[in-house]
Design a protein around this motif. Sequence first.
Motif, PDB file in Angstrom:
ATOM      1  N   SER A  67      14.483   9.660   0.475  1.00 34.71           N
ATOM      2  CA  SER A  67      13.135   9.696  -0.121  1.00 34.71           C
ATOM      3  C   SER A  67      12.399   8.368  -0.063  1.00 34.71           C
ATOM      4  O   SER A  67      11.210   8.324  -0.339  1.00 34.71           O
ATOM      5  CB  SER A  67      13.228  10.149  -1.579  1.00 34.71           C
ATOM      6  OG  SER A  67      13.833  11.403  -1.638  1.00 34.71           O
ATOM      7  N   ARG A  68      13.104   7.303   0.256  1.00 35.13           N
ATOM      8  CA  ARG A  68      12.417   6.007   0.354  1.00 35.13           C
ATOM      9  C   ARG A  68      11.709   5.821   1.689  1.00 35.13           C
ATOM     10  O   ARG A  68      10.992   4.838   1.887  1.00 35.13           O
ATOM     11  CB  ARG A  68      13.410   4.856   0.166  1.00 35.13           C
ATOM     12  CG  ARG A  68      13.971   4.752  -1.216  1.00 35.13           C
ATOM     13  CD  ARG A  68      12.915   4.437  -2.248  1.00 35.13           C
ATOM     14  NE  ARG A  68      13.506   4.307  -3.564  1.00 35.13           N
ATOM     15  CZ  ARG A  68      12.899   4.638  -4.690  1.00 35.13           C
ATOM     16  NH1 ARG A  68      11.681   5.135  -4.684  1.00 35.13           N
ATOM     17  NH2 ARG A  68      13.507   4.484  -5.834  1.00 35.13           N
ATOM     18  N   LEU A  69      11.941   6.734   2.610  1.00 31.21           N
ATOM     19  CA  LEU A  69      11.283   6.602   3.913  1.00 31.21           C
ATOM     20  C   LEU A  69       9.822   6.982   3.784  1.00 31.21           C
ATOM     21  O   LEU A  69       9.491   8.099   3.375  1.00 31.21           O
ATOM     22  CB  LEU A  69      11.954   7.518   4.937  1.00 31.21           C
ATOM     23  CG  LEU A  69      13.310   7.060   5.477  1.00 31.21           C
ATOM     24  CD1 LEU A  69      14.046   8.235   6.129  1.00 31.21           C
ATOM     25  CD2 LEU A  69      13.139   5.923   6.479  1.00 31.21           C
ATOM     26  N   ASN A  70       8.939   6.082   4.113  1.00 25.95           N
ATOM     27  CA  ASN A  70       7.511   6.381   4.094  1.00 25.95           C
ATOM     28  C   ASN A  70       7.116   7.132   5.361  1.00 25.95           C
ATOM     29  O   ASN A  70       7.897   7.233   6.309  1.00 25.95           O
ATOM     30  CB  ASN A  70       6.711   5.091   3.946  1.00 25.95           C
ATOM     31  CG  ASN A  70       6.778   4.566   2.520  1.00 25.95           C
ATOM     32  OD1 ASN A  70       6.641   5.326   1.558  1.00 25.95           O
ATOM     33  ND2 ASN A  70       7.020   3.273   2.373  1.00 25.95           N
ATOM     34  N   HIS A  71       5.892   7.639   5.322  1.00 29.93           N
ATOM     35  CA  HIS A  71       5.371   8.402   6.457  1.00 29.93           C
ATOM     36  C   HIS A  71       4.667   7.485   7.461  1.00 29.93           C
ATOM     37  O   HIS A  71       3.969   6.548   7.078  1.00 29.93           O
ATOM     38  CB  HIS A  71       4.364   9.446   5.958  1.00 29.93           C
ATOM     39  CG  HIS A  71       3.493   9.978   7.049  1.00 29.93           C
ATOM     40  ND1 HIS A  71       3.908  10.979   7.907  1.00 29.93           N
ATOM     41  CD2 HIS A  71       2.257   9.607   7.476  1.00 29.93           C
ATOM     42  CE1 HIS A  71       2.954  11.213   8.785  1.00 29.93           C
ATOM     43  NE2 HIS A  71       1.931  10.391   8.560  1.00 29.93           N
ATOM     44  N   ASP A  72       4.842   7.793   8.739  1.00 31.39           N
ATOM     45  CA  ASP A  72       4.050   7.137   9.787  1.00 31.39           C
ATOM     46  C   ASP A  72       3.737   8.206  10.832  1.00 31.39           C
ATOM     47  O   ASP A  72       4.609   9.007  11.184  1.00 31.39           O
ATOM     48  CB  ASP A  72       4.855   5.992  10.422  1.00 31.39           C
ATOM     49  CG  ASP A  72       3.950   5.058  11.214  1.00 31.39           C
ATOM     50  OD1 ASP A  72       3.844   3.876  10.843  1.00 31.39           O
ATOM     51  OD2 ASP A  72       3.351   5.514  12.224  1.00 31.39           O
ATOM     52  N   GLY A 101       0.787  -1.234   0.000  1.00 33.67           N
ATOM     53  CA  GLY A 101       0.000   0.000   0.000  1.00 33.67           C
ATOM     54  C   GLY A 101       0.815   1.277   0.000  1.00 33.67           C
ATOM     55  O   GLY A 101       0.248   2.369  -0.006  1.00 33.67           O
ATOM     56  N   LYS A 102       2.147   1.174   0.015  1.00 33.45           N
ATOM     57  CA  LYS A 102       2.958   2.403   0.109  1.00 33.45           C
ATOM     58  C   LYS A 102       4.039   2.493  -0.973  1.00 33.45           C
ATOM     59  O   LYS A 102       4.841   3.419  -0.951  1.00 33.45           O
ATOM     60  CB  LYS A 102       3.647   2.474   1.476  1.00 33.45           C
ATOM     61  CG  LYS A 102       2.701   2.483   2.668  1.00 33.45           C
ATOM     62  CD  LYS A 102       3.491   2.553   3.960  1.00 33.45           C
ATOM     63  CE  LYS A 102       2.622   2.246   5.153  1.00 33.45           C
ATOM     64  NZ  LYS A 102       3.415   1.898   6.345  1.00 33.45           N
ATOM     65  N   GLY A 103       4.105   1.550  -1.872  1.00 35.73           N
ATOM     66  CA  GLY A 103       5.205   1.552  -2.844  1.00 35.73           C
ATOM     67  C   GLY A 103       6.440   0.964  -2.190  1.00 35.73           C
ATOM     68  O   GLY A 103       6.359   0.029  -1.393  1.00 35.73           O
ATOM     69  N   LEU A 104       7.595   1.569  -2.493  1.00 33.60           N
ATOM     70  CA  LEU A 104       8.824   1.084  -1.853  1.00 33.60           C
ATOM     71  C   LEU A 104       8.985   1.724  -0.483  1.00 33.60           C
ATOM     72  O   LEU A 104       8.405   2.770  -0.199  1.00 33.60           O
ATOM     73  CB  LEU A 104      10.038   1.422  -2.730  1.00 33.60           C
ATOM     74  CG  LEU A 104      10.081   0.748  -4.100  1.00 33.60           C
ATOM     75  CD1 LEU A 104      11.257   1.283  -4.924  1.00 33.60           C
ATOM     76  CD2 LEU A 104      10.197  -0.775  -3.958  1.00 33.60           C
ATOM     77  N   GLY A 105       9.773   1.093   0.340  1.00 36.76           N
ATOM     78  CA  GLY A 105      10.063   1.646   1.662  1.00 36.76           C
ATOM     79  C   GLY A 105      11.376   1.055   2.156  1.00 36.76           C
ATOM     80  O   GLY A 105      12.041   0.291   1.446  1.00 36.76           O
TER      81      GLY A 105
HETATM   82  C1  SAM Z   1       8.760  10.219  -0.136  1.00 35.58           C
HETATM   83  S1  SAM Z   1       7.922   8.946  -0.965  1.00 35.58           S
HETATM   84  C2  SAM Z   1       8.259   7.554   0.028  1.00 35.58           C
HETATM   85  C3  SAM Z   1       8.805   6.381  -0.777  1.00 35.58           C
HETATM   86  C4  SAM Z   1       7.859   5.827  -1.791  1.00 35.58           C
HETATM   87  N1  SAM Z   1       6.958   4.850  -1.186  1.00 35.58           N
HETATM   88  C5  SAM Z   1       8.597   5.169  -2.950  1.00 35.58           C
HETATM   89  O1  SAM Z   1       8.165   4.124  -3.443  1.00 35.58           O
HETATM   90  O2  SAM Z   1       9.595   5.740  -3.391  1.00 35.58           O
HETATM   91  C6  SAM Z   1       6.269   9.401  -0.577  1.00 35.58           C
HETATM   92  C7  SAM Z   1       5.211   8.550  -1.214  1.00 35.58           C
HETATM   93  O3  SAM Z   1       5.173   7.251  -0.618  1.00 35.58           O
HETATM   94  C8  SAM Z   1       3.833   6.833  -0.387  1.00 35.58           C
HETATM   95  N2  SAM Z   1       3.586   6.788   1.059  1.00 35.58           N
HETATM   96  C9  SAM Z   1       4.410   7.243   2.029  1.00 35.58           C
HETATM   97  N3  SAM Z   1       3.908   7.033   3.253  1.00 35.58           N
HETATM   98  C10 SAM Z   1       2.720   6.433   3.088  1.00 35.58           C
HETATM   99  C11 SAM Z   1       1.698   6.004   3.985  1.00 35.58           C
HETATM  100  N4  SAM Z   1       1.807   6.140   5.311  1.00 35.58           N
HETATM  101  N5  SAM Z   1       0.584   5.451   3.460  1.00 35.58           N
HETATM  102  C12 SAM Z   1       0.447   5.307   2.119  1.00 35.58           C
HETATM  103  N6  SAM Z   1       1.379   5.718   1.222  1.00 35.58           N
HETATM  104  C13 SAM Z   1       2.495   6.267   1.682  1.00 35.58           C
HETATM  105  C14 SAM Z   1       2.954   7.877  -1.059  1.00 35.58           C
HETATM  106  O4  SAM Z   1       2.706   7.464  -2.368  1.00 35.58           O
HETATM  107  C15 SAM Z   1       3.828   9.110  -1.044  1.00 35.58           C
HETATM  108  O5  SAM Z   1       3.499  10.039  -2.055  1.00 35.58           O
END
Ligand code: SAM
Length: 403
Positions: A221-226, A123-127
């Motif tokens: 930039s690979r760090l997702n949000h929490d 659900g978040k792409g890469l992380g």
């Molecule tokens: C800075 S990037 C983080 C890395 C990204 N997931 C990637 O594949 O490169 C921010 C993007 O990641 C996804 N993302 C980050 N945190 C998320 C979260 N808590 N829930 C869902 N998507 C999230 C969203 O698509 C967002 O626009």
Amino acid sequence: AQHQHTFQRPQQHLESCKWRPPAPRLACAIDETEEQQPVSEAQAPNEETDPQPWPSRWEGPHGCAGRYCLFANKGFARGRGIVAITTTQNVERLKRIEKEEYPPDEKPQPDSPPPYVVAEVEGKGLGLLANKTLHRGDTIMKKTPAMLVHRAFFESVAVAPQSQDALLDSAVALLPPPLRKEFLAQMGGSPSAILATNSFQMDIGSGSGDGHHYGNFPEVSRLNHDCRPNAAFHIGADLAHTTMAARDVDPRTELAISYIDPLLPRAARQQRIRHAWDFACGCALCSSSHKAADKSDARLREIARIEAALADFTDESVTARVLGRLVQLYADERLDASVAGAYTLVALNYNMLGDARSAQRYARLAHEALLVEKGPGHGDLAEMAELARSPRAHFTWRARVRR
Ligand SMILES: C[S@@+](CC[C@H](N)C(=O)[O-])C[C@H]1O[C@@H](n2cnc3c(N)ncnc32)[C@H](O)[C@@H]1O
């Protein structure tokens, strides 16, 4: 470099935040397309194969749009490289920073293997996932920016969108190949969309004006949000973005930071995330039941109430019990990445109540948390060190009792 203030809480918390360039653009007073001189890859021969690190040398301007010009230094920060779209005054600042923070005669530390791997996260792409046990305070990564863009470059009506895009394309072409690859691998697509999704606000002028930039750090930039992240970050005067573990982390656990103020209630957090990044937050707290979210919001309201009282020296409701309650609320909320301000307030208030031992204890905790959340350049560090050393000599000693 200081982080952008996006909100002000009693203890002058600073927050680094991500951004989105203003859209849609409403007016373009001058079309400066003609001033553009896109830089072709052909101007950098042999760079793919050249085994020598680039020497540190600022070059440019490689084209301008309004007052903002493209400068590049392929050897910046001991060979990492950087590009900047900024004013000549700010390039001079960058030169000074590099001279002070990255002296060429000082050998770079060999890179230790990163404590994370990049992986698909549902659900978040890469992380990023931890690849070993991490303890609070462990450094996860420390990176200088690949690209700096003056904030007004995006906001000035004197810079047409086509001029922006052309200069950004040229900037990407001037990055050293490994960094360019990292830059282009970020989520977004075009350079401007990459910057919109993956940048941090930073001030390279130490608050002295016109130093406000967007900084892009591709690995970060690979760090997702929490909303209750296990990692905290700060950007230092050396321009480096440092991410640290805010609590102990097991291997295979996702590492995450908060993109926004985690003390906002759930609806406001989600609205900010939606507005700035256009995604629905899928973190554990946002995915929790209404009942759990309501409980969390009630704790956040109580935190705000107590912190307002602690910041008001005339408030008579402040007791040791209230201070203990605040610490408990932060723990219950799992706000491990945002406790420095609360510990600072608690330390000062214990001292004001005349409890020297507790003041010292929380001053030490505040000092440790400030290093994790704000970095070694933060102004409150000296204050907390002083309070821990001699609480009775501190100006706050028994200030609430003496009234
Ligand atoms: C800075 S990037 C983080 C890395 C990204 N997931 C990637 O594949 O490169 C921010 C993007 O990641 C996804 N993302 C980050 N945190 C998320 C979260 N808590 N829930 C869902 N998507 C999230 C969203 O698509 C967002 O626009």
